[in-house]
Design a protein around this motif. Structure first.
Motif, PDB file in Angstrom:
ATOM      1  N   GLN A  51     -17.120 123.707 -43.435  1.00  0.00           N
ATOM      2  CA  GLN A  51     -17.229 125.029 -42.812  1.00  0.00           C
ATOM      3  C   GLN A  51     -16.369 125.118 -41.554  1.00  0.00           C
ATOM      4  OE1 GLN A  51     -21.394 125.624 -42.119  1.00  0.00           O
ATOM      5  NE2 GLN A  51     -21.950 125.617 -44.284  1.00  0.00           N
ATOM      6  N   GLY A  52     -16.394 124.064 -40.743  1.00  0.00           N
ATOM      7  CA  GLY A  52     -15.601 124.069 -39.517  1.00  0.00           C
ATOM      8  C   GLY A  52     -14.111 124.108 -39.796  1.00  0.00           C
ATOM      9  N   LEU A  53     -13.666 123.329 -40.787  1.00  0.00           N
ATOM     10  CA  LEU A  53     -12.248 123.327 -41.135  1.00  0.00           C
ATOM     11  C   LEU A  53     -11.816 124.686 -41.679  1.00  0.00           C
ATOM     12  CD1 LEU A  53     -11.914 119.814 -42.808  1.00  0.00           C
ATOM     13  CD2 LEU A  53     -10.926 120.524 -40.628  1.00  0.00           C
ATOM     14  N   ALA A  54     -12.672 125.301 -42.487  1.00  0.00           N
ATOM     15  CA  ALA A  54     -12.346 126.626 -43.027  1.00  0.00           C
ATOM     16  C   ALA A  54     -12.186 127.640 -41.900  1.00  0.00           C
ATOM     17  CB  ALA A  54     -13.426 127.070 -44.009  1.00  0.00           C
ATOM     18  N   ARG A  55     -13.026 127.552 -40.872  1.00  0.00           N
ATOM     19  CA  ARG A  55     -12.907 128.486 -39.750  1.00  0.00           C
ATOM     20  C   ARG A  55     -11.635 128.237 -38.959  1.00  0.00           C
ATOM     21  NH1 ARG A  55     -19.066 128.768 -37.197  1.00  0.00           N
ATOM     22  NH2 ARG A  55     -20.068 129.717 -39.016  1.00  0.00           N
ATOM     23  N   LEU A  56     -11.278 126.963 -38.786  1.00  0.00           N
ATOM     24  CA  LEU A  56     -10.061 126.651 -38.039  1.00  0.00           C
ATOM     25  C   LEU A  56      -8.832 127.265 -38.690  1.00  0.00           C
ATOM     26  CD1 LEU A  56     -10.374 122.898 -36.947  1.00  0.00           C
ATOM     27  CD2 LEU A  56     -10.431 124.908 -35.492  1.00  0.00           C
ATOM     28  N   VAL A  57      -8.677 127.073 -40.005  1.00  0.00           N
ATOM     29  CA  VAL A  57      -7.481 127.579 -40.666  1.00  0.00           C
ATOM     30  C   VAL A  57      -7.526 129.096 -40.814  1.00  0.00           C
ATOM     31  CG1 VAL A  57      -7.049 125.408 -41.864  1.00  0.00           C
ATOM     32  CG2 VAL A  57      -8.441 127.147 -42.974  1.00  0.00           C
ATOM     33  N   ALA A  58      -8.727 129.690 -40.820  1.00  0.00           N
ATOM     34  CA  ALA A  58      -8.813 131.151 -40.847  1.00  0.00           C
ATOM     35  C   ALA A  58      -8.366 131.736 -39.521  1.00  0.00           C
ATOM     36  CB  ALA A  58     -10.244 131.596 -41.160  1.00  0.00           C
ATOM     37  N   GLU A  59      -8.607 131.010 -38.424  1.00  0.00           N
ATOM     38  CA  GLU A  59      -8.222 131.489 -37.106  1.00  0.00           C
ATOM     39  C   GLU A  59      -6.735 131.301 -36.839  1.00  0.00           C
ATOM     40  OE1 GLU A  59     -10.649 129.504 -34.242  1.00  0.00           O
ATOM     41  OE2 GLU A  59     -12.527 130.227 -35.098  1.00  0.00           O
ATOM     42  N   ASP A  60      -6.153 130.242 -37.361  1.00  0.00           N
ATOM     43  CA  ASP A  60      -4.762 129.916 -37.041  1.00  0.00           C
ATOM     44  C   ASP A  60      -3.980 129.642 -38.317  1.00  0.00           C
ATOM     45  OD1 ASP A  60      -2.364 129.053 -36.089  1.00  0.00           O
ATOM     46  OD2 ASP A  60      -3.185 127.645 -34.632  1.00  0.00           O
ATOM     47  N   PRO A  61      -3.133 130.591 -38.758  1.00  0.00           N
ATOM     48  CA  PRO A  61      -2.369 130.387 -40.001  1.00  0.00           C
ATOM     49  C   PRO A  61      -1.340 129.271 -39.922  1.00  0.00           C
ATOM     50  CG  PRO A  61      -2.458 132.720 -39.412  1.00  0.00           C
ATOM     51  CD  PRO A  61      -2.971 131.950 -38.232  1.00  0.00           C
ATOM     52  N   THR A  62      -1.060 128.718 -38.734  1.00  0.00           N
ATOM     53  CA  THR A  62      -0.130 127.596 -38.675  1.00  0.00           C
ATOM     54  C   THR A  62      -0.806 126.281 -39.038  1.00  0.00           C
ATOM     55  OG1 THR A  62      -0.531 127.233 -36.309  1.00  0.00           O
ATOM     56  CG2 THR A  62       1.278 128.705 -36.908  1.00  0.00           C
TER      57      THR A  62
END
Length: 741
Positions: free
Chosen positions: A468-479
């Motif tokens: 869940q945390g990793l999914a939120r990270l990549v949703a916040e930052d497309p890089t």
């Protein structure tokens, strides 16, 4: 930008509100790390009356870098929006990080803005200014975005505004140096014992007025004594530059004829040239002294923003299509038009949850509106759309960020920016439109993340929270890009560099409460046979009752790269019954997938079943599967099994001065240079093929080797045999139960 009386138009403690699009200015601040962007934003907010004299919001926070990670690191790591009011306009200041790892935040700021302030520090080397900002300048030039330059840190010892102006003209005005000229020249106070000479005011080249800030309040006065004569040359050059960009072709003839240039005409032509993006004024600014109300040059800078930079009405919006790709007319920059907006940034608030920074290009966004979310799936490694794309979402509260606060808004009109809570699963880059007319905006370009970091949950309790945390990270930052590597069985987070990986791990642990362990990523190796060989598989067991009996003879030969595993049946006479031939193949392929020498998949071989034996009672599918696997293992024992490593095809773009060092470094990584191409701006593109195991940290090493000036891209080329000494080291590590990255 001319002679005017200025007063505070903002008020500390209330949110800046937008009127029509013509009264909005969206300005992004761009510059290398340490150039003073955040300090400049705070100085502008103080001058606009949005902060108290201590430079604070009423809750005691600052307007930028209020995130806990930013405070600990003393560095901006995310895009910050600071709205202020000046001269009847709402000015949205977008403060971007200067570190190259956070280029995604910079790109988001460029997308949300209509003009850019390039902030350069006089205290840093000219080469650093050139290489870290030139690429962004060229991007802005390609789309015609208006730009101005702000020189900071002029109160530092051994700094020169004249030298920095020449540097900026060379770097940013290489096509037309006369389009990069100062509007004001700095006035310094007495030099102190430490060599510092404080910046106390400015001299307006057009107005020929001294703007004195030494008392903490801006005061205007004519130049005294003979102070003006040395500045006449700079004024003449500025006037010539303005006239060269003027749409009035008669001005040059009048000027060359010795006619006096009307100040109002010059200022109007200057403002039009700046708005068109054809003239780039150089200014300077410094933060206010303690207790002062205005920083040096901040009034002039705000004047430039409100009078010279374009409103959203003058800036063409991105192209739009329907979700199936059918082109649609460009959005109408009108609050009464249908809604077209875009999520330019996504963040998480510990109390509110996910918060989206939205730029409205057309229409008006209000709380409780129902909007359609459509996106490109930018955060998905497989390119598939987010499950929330194509859905209708009810908008939550709208707010304007200011320091650690979120001040409520009742609407966000075309051209303005606002934070939106509870926007479902909308991600950065998603388009918001009317629920009855779904639209999709053209995506902006994001660089590929090239630094891999393998992460795993520290304990069982963290496994669910990690995904869940990793999914939120990549949703916040497309890089950032998330990869579940099927070959190495690692979860890999691809980032732009070490600073971004450190921030990502800190956010996982602090914001999302996930205890994670980082480990080196492993490259997906393969195995193959070096020569033709044969194998015998015999699986015979008699333990009372029904036994197991299967015998097979195979031949294995290597194939060209990319052939995979072929299985050929050449059994004659029925020595292996037809129903068990498939069983042998299944056993062979299962063993090939497991690997033979170092536990890596076997590829590029042909396995031929030649003969075998069976039993009418004891033979079975399972027995022949086991015999096939045994035969393949025996064949491997009689020949050399080569390890194959992945090879990447890379292109390295560097200034010409670093080509030799880069090629030498690539040779040390077992790379093969396959060609070079001359690129624009005295840069060279070096094309090479390098084993992936040698470039796992290349993005960090290249930045160090080229002082931050080089960049590269990579793509998988093929697998090739690994040198024997490296292959032996990996086999030894496999036998000892250790990992080799």
């Amino acid at each position: 930008m001319g002679d005017r009386t200025h007063a505070h138009t903002g008020a500390a403690g209330r949110a800046a509100t937008a009127g029509p699009p013509a009264s909005v200015r969206n300005v992004v601040l761009v510059g290398h790390s340490g150039s003073g962007k955040t300090t400049l934003v705070e100085a502008l907010a103080l001058t606009a009356g949005a902060l108290n004299r201590a430079g604070r919001v009423e809750d005691g926070s600052t307007v930028s870098d209020h995130d806990a990670i930013e405070q600990r690191r003393r560095r901006s790591v995310q895009l910050s929006l600071v709205p202020v009011e000046w001269d009847g306009c709402k000015v949205n200041l977008l403060d971007t990080p200067g570190h190259p790892d956070f280029v995604g935040e910079l790109r988001a700021g460029l997308r949300a803005a209509d003009a850019a302030l390039f902030v350069v520090s006089a205290a840093q080397e000219a080469d650093a200014v050139a290489e870290t900002t030139r690429a962004v300048w060229e991007e802005c030039a390609a789309v015609g975005m208006p730009r101005a330059i702000v020189v900071t840190h002029l109160d530092t010892a051994r700094t020169s505004f004249e030298e920095m102006t020449r540097v900026c003209g060379r770097i940013f005005g290489h096509d037309d140096p006369d389009a990069v000229l100062p509007l004001y020249l700095p006035v310094h106070g007495p030099e102190g014992p430490d060599g510092h000479a404080p910046l106390t005011g400015l001299t307006g080249l057009l107005t020929r007025r001294i703007l004195d800030y030494s008392s903490g309040e801006r005061r205007e006065a004519p130049p005294s004594g003979g102070r003006w004569e040395p500045l006449q040359g700079a004024r003449d050059r500025l006037i010539e530059g303005i006239i060269a960009e003027s749409e009035d072709e008669t001005l040059m003839d009048r000027y060359l004829g010795g006619g006096e240039m009307d100040l109002t005409t010059l200022v109007d032509d200057l403002e039009r040239a700046v708005a068109r993006g054809s003239f780039h004024p150089v200014l300077t600014a410094a933060p206010a002294a303690e207790g002062a109300r205005q920083g040096v040059g901040t009034v002039e800078l705000l004047d430039l923003v409100t009078r010279g930079f374009p409103s959203p009405e003058e800036h063409a919006p991105p192209a739009v299509t329907t979700p199936d790709g059918t082109p649609r007319p460009a959005p109408v920059r009108d609050p009464a038009a249908p809604l077209v907006a875009e999520v330019v940034k996504t963040s998480s608030d510990p109390y509110v949850g996910r918060v989206s920074l939205v730029r409205v290009f057309s229409g008006t966004l209000r709380p409780d509106d129902t909007v359609h979310v459509c996106g490109h799936g930018l955060t998905r490694p497989d390119g598939e759309a987010s499950p929330n794309h194509g859905s209708d979402v009810r908008v939550g509260a709208l707010s304007a960020p200011f320091g650690g606060q979120q001040r409520p808004l009742d609407r966000c009109v075309a051209g303005d920016l606002a934070c939106v809570s509870k926007l479902g699963g909308a991600e950065t880059g998603d388009t918001l439109s009317d629920d009855g007319d779904p639209l999709l905006m053209e995506p902006w370009v994001m660089p590929d993340p090239l630094l891999p970091l393998a992460v795993r949950a520290h304990g069982k309790a963290d496994e669910d929270k990690l995904s869940q945390g990793l999914a939120r990270l990549v949703a916040e930052d497309p890089t950032m890009r998330l990869e579940q590597n099927q070959d190495t069985h690692q979860v890999v987070l691809w980032c732009m560099g070490e600073a971004q990986t450190e921030v990502a791990l800190e956010r996982l642990r602090g914001r999302y409460g996930v205890q994670v362990d980082a480990e080196p990523p492993r490259v997906p190796l393969r195995e193959t046979f070096a020569s033709r060989t044969a194998g015998h598989g015999r699986h015979v067991k008699q333990s009372g009752g029904h036994g197991q009996y299967a015998v097979c003879e195979i031949e294995v030969e290597p194939l060209p790269p990319g052939s995979g595993v072929e299985f050929v049946d050449e059994v004659v006479g029925g020595s292996v019954p037809r129903q068990f031939v498939a069983s042998v193949e299944k056993g062979v392929r299962t063993q090939a997938a497991r690997g033979l020498a170092a536990g890596n998949p076997l590829v590029d071989v042909r396995v031929t079943l030649l003969d075998g034996k069976s039993h009418s009672v004891d033979s079975s599918d399972a027995a022949f599967q086991t015999a096939g696997a045994l035969a393949l293992r025996e064949a491997a024992a009689d020949t050399r099994v080569e390890l194959l490593e992945p090879v990447a095809r890379i292109g390295v773009l560097v200034p010409d001065d670093y080509v030799g060092a880069v090629m030498s470094d690539l040779a040390g990584r077992r790379g093969r240079v396959v060609g070079t191409e001359q690129s624009t701006g005295e840069r060279t593109l070096v094309r090479a093929e390098v084993p992936e195991i040698e470039i796992s940290r290349y993005t960090v090493d290249l930045r160090s080797l080229t002082h931050g000036t080089g960049r590269f891209d990579r793509a998988y080329a093929r697998h090739e045999p690994m040198p024997p000494h490296l292959a032996n080291r990996i086999r030894e590590a496999q036998e000892n139960g250790t990992k080799v990255s």
